[in-house]
Structures are given as structure tokens and as C-alpha cells.
Design a protein around this motif. Sequence first.
Motif, mmCIF file in Angstrom:
data_model
loop_
_atom_site.group_PDB
_atom_site.id
_atom_site.type_symbol
_atom_site.label_atom_id
_atom_site.label_comp_id
_atom_site.label_asym_id
_atom_site.label_seq_id
_atom_site.Cartn_x
_atom_site.Cartn_y
_atom_site.Cartn_z
ATOM 1 N N GLU A 1 34.180 -19.499 -24.670
ATOM 2 C CA GLU A 1 35.549 -20.010 -24.541
ATOM 3 C C GLU A 1 36.562 -18.891 -24.754
ATOM 4 O OE1 GLU A 1 33.139 -21.463 -26.152
ATOM 5 O OE2 GLU A 1 33.083 -23.604 -25.712
ATOM 6 N N ILE A 2 36.320 -18.045 -25.752
ATOM 7 C CA ILE A 2 37.249 -16.939 -25.997
ATOM 8 C C ILE A 2 37.198 -15.933 -24.858
ATOM 9 C CG2 ILE A 2 37.794 -15.006 -27.544
ATOM 10 C CD1 ILE A 2 36.806 -16.713 -29.856
ATOM 11 N N TRP A 3 35.996 -15.654 -24.322
ATOM 12 C CA TRP A 3 35.867 -14.744 -23.183
ATOM 13 C C TRP A 3 36.637 -15.288 -21.983
ATOM 14 C CZ3 TRP A 3 35.034 -10.005 -21.910
ATOM 15 C CH2 TRP A 3 34.641 -9.666 -20.601
ATOM 16 N N ALA A 4 36.503 -16.585 -21.719
ATOM 17 C CA ALA A 4 37.221 -17.198 -20.597
ATOM 18 C C ALA A 4 38.729 -17.175 -20.843
ATOM 19 C CB ALA A 4 36.742 -18.633 -20.388
ATOM 20 N N SER B 1 28.360 -12.679 -29.287
ATOM 21 C CA SER B 1 28.285 -12.928 -30.725
ATOM 22 C C SER B 1 27.817 -11.702 -31.491
ATOM 23 C CB SER B 1 27.373 -14.123 -31.019
ATOM 24 O OG SER B 1 26.057 -13.878 -30.563
ATOM 25 N N GLU B 2 26.814 -10.994 -30.990
ATOM 26 C CA GLU B 2 26.281 -9.838 -31.715
ATOM 27 C C GLU B 2 27.252 -8.660 -31.746
ATOM 28 O OE1 GLU B 2 23.727 -9.260 -33.577
ATOM 29 O OE2 GLU B 2 22.725 -11.187 -33.351
ATOM 30 N N SER B 3 28.119 -8.571 -30.755
ATOM 31 C CA SER B 3 29.065 -7.456 -30.697
ATOM 32 C C SER B 3 30.247 -7.644 -31.637
ATOM 33 C CB SER B 3 29.601 -7.293 -29.278
ATOM 34 O OG SER B 3 30.370 -8.429 -28.900
ATOM 35 N N GLY B 4 30.372 -8.821 -32.216
ATOM 36 C CA GLY B 4 31.544 -9.121 -33.027
ATOM 37 C C GLY B 4 32.725 -9.614 -32.210
ATOM 38 N N PHE B 5 32.537 -9.779 -30.913
ATOM 39 C CA PHE B 5 33.629 -10.179 -30.028
ATOM 40 C C PHE B 5 34.314 -11.444 -30.530
ATOM 41 C CE2 PHE B 5 35.175 -12.726 -26.473
ATOM 42 C CZ PHE B 5 35.960 -11.834 -25.767
ATOM 43 N N THR B 6 33.534 -12.459 -30.861
ATOM 44 C CA THR B 6 34.108 -13.750 -31.254
ATOM 45 C C THR B 6 34.928 -13.624 -32.528
ATOM 46 O OG1 THR B 6 32.181 -14.841 -30.279
ATOM 47 C CG2 THR B 6 33.573 -16.156 -31.742
ATOM 48 N N TYR B 7 34.364 -13.007 -33.540
ATOM 49 C CA TYR B 7 35.055 -12.878 -34.823
ATOM 50 C C TYR B 7 36.241 -11.921 -34.719
ATOM 51 C CZ TYR B 7 36.018 -11.730 -39.683
ATOM 52 O OH TYR B 7 36.647 -11.512 -40.884
ATOM 53 N N CYS B 8 36.026 -10.780 -34.098
ATOM 54 C CA CYS B 8 37.051 -9.734 -34.075
ATOM 55 C C CYS B 8 38.273 -10.123 -33.252
ATOM 56 C CB CYS B 8 36.458 -8.426 -33.547
ATOM 57 S SG CYS B 8 35.202 -7.709 -34.630
ATOM 58 N N LEU B 9 38.115 -11.043 -32.310
ATOM 59 C CA LEU B 9 39.263 -11.457 -31.498
ATOM 60 C C LEU B 9 39.893 -12.744 -32.005
ATOM 61 C CD1 LEU B 9 38.281 -9.174 -29.660
ATOM 62 C CD2 LEU B 9 38.863 -10.616 -27.712
ATOM 63 N N GLY B 10 39.432 -13.238 -33.155
ATOM 64 C CA GLY B 10 39.956 -14.501 -33.662
ATOM 65 C C GLY B 10 41.449 -14.492 -33.904
ATOM 66 N N ASP B 11 41.974 -13.409 -34.488
ATOM 67 C CA ASP B 11 43.400 -13.356 -34.819
ATOM 68 C C ASP B 11 44.301 -13.328 -33.588
ATOM 69 O OD1 ASP B 11 42.704 -13.369 -37.464
ATOM 70 O OD2 ASP B 11 43.556 -11.410 -37.944
ATOM 71 N N GLY C 1 43.895 -18.349 -25.639
ATOM 72 C CA GLY C 1 43.714 -19.746 -25.286
ATOM 73 C C GLY C 1 44.357 -20.709 -26.260
ATOM 74 N N GLU C 2 45.044 -20.174 -27.283
ATOM 75 C CA GLU C 2 45.689 -20.994 -28.297
ATOM 76 C C GLU C 2 47.130 -20.553 -28.494
ATOM 77 O OE1 GLU C 2 43.087 -21.907 -31.850
ATOM 78 O OE2 GLU C 2 42.119 -20.072 -31.130
ATOM 79 N N GLU C 3 47.878 -21.374 -29.198
ATOM 80 C CA GLU C 3 49.257 -21.031 -29.531
ATOM 81 C C GLU C 3 49.274 -19.776 -30.399
ATOM 82 O OE1 GLU C 3 53.256 -23.255 -31.307
ATOM 83 O OE2 GLU C 3 51.255 -24.060 -31.730
ATOM 84 N N PHE C 4 50.203 -18.889 -30.093
ATOM 85 C CA PHE C 4 50.307 -17.616 -30.806
ATOM 86 C C PHE C 4 51.738 -17.455 -31.281
ATOM 87 C CE2 PHE C 4 50.692 -12.870 -30.816
ATOM 88 C CZ PHE C 4 49.671 -12.586 -31.705
#
Length: 205
Positions: free
Chosen positions: A4-7, A152-162, A166-169
Motif C-alpha cells: 500500500e505504501i509503495w502504491a 519489508s526487509e529493506s526497512g521501506f515500510t517503517y522508514c517511510l512511515g513519517d 496516501g494519508e493526510e500530511f
Amino acid sequence: MSEEIWAALGATSLDEVRRRAAVIDAITEIEPVEVDGAVRYAWNNGGGESAVWYFTPDNQALLLTFDHESALNLFAEEDYSVQEALYRGVPEHLVALVRNRPENYESLNLVDAETGAAIHYAGGVFWFDGTRWAQADGFLEHCRREDLDPLSESGFTYCLGDYRFGEEFTPEVIVEDRAADGWYEDDAEREKALAEIREIFSRLG
């Protein structure tokens, strides 16, 4: 969540990606750096995870993520050749932004013992060609060979959380998230943080 974050990253304009990178860079109190005409922004959590962005004048970009607890922590293995291979498929003018460069907090160097060549370490290697984001061929090949999930293994999901793709910023949601994580001792500290982050948003558009 990773897909979802990649998309969501792919559906976000590069101007907006760059704006969010600049805002998070400022909130994290990291100074942007110019590298051969490109601008580097970064995020780190102070505990071994990081995201590093390079935006070029011709609307291309390079994104590196790192999770020190991942099997993609090649820095721990001190293997230059494997790290170099992760960049395969990325245009050389983008790789040149991290090749034979000074180290920094987010990106230490892996060095070839024979030639002295150096390259910044990264667990995940992603790039934007002016139209779309891609995962580097060498990065994907390594993950297939080692049976690792690239995002997931690259940290992509966690590291891009902030960055909340796809969400309000907004300053308000950033402070709400931090408050939920226990960042602030009281309402006064929370309001002070909100004012500071609002100023960053105002300054960076």
C-alpha cells in the motif's frame, strides 16, 4: 501495508514527495545537502533506521532505506561487492551521488579493499525515472536469491512511515501521532511542538 505504501508513493507527484521529504528532513533537524546539483534530504530514528532521498534538477530521484536489524544490513557483513550489486539497474548518474562520497550519519561507506572504491550502504534501493518509481534490479535479484521480501526487509515500510504517503500530511496529524507515541510530557510541550511544525510547513510550502 508495504504494498500500500509503495502504491501510494507511486501515486504521489514528485513535487509532493520532495515537499514531504523536505518537511521531515527539517522536523528531524537534518540539514539538506547539495550533491552535484541534486538535493539530499533524510530521516533517521537515531536507532539505526534511515531514509535518504536525492532529488535531481531533471526530476529524477534516488531513495535509499536502511534497517540495521534486517538481513539486508550489508554494512555489518562488510561486503562491498554485494552492496555495489544492489544498485544494478539504477542509472549511473544517480549512483554517482552515493559513490566515493563522504560518509554521513545516515550513510556510511562500504569500501572495496582492492581498489579503495566506496559506496554508501543501503538495504533498499529505489529510483524515480521522471515518470515512475522502480526497485533497483540488483536489489530485487538479491532479495529473490536470499528469499527476502524487498519492501519489508529493506526497512521501506517503517522508514517511510513519517511521510504518510496516501494519508493526510499536516502538522496536526504529525503531532497527534507523536503524542500517541508518548513524545510530549504535557499539553504545553505538545502545543510548542505543533507551533514549530506549523512554521516548518509554512516555510516549505
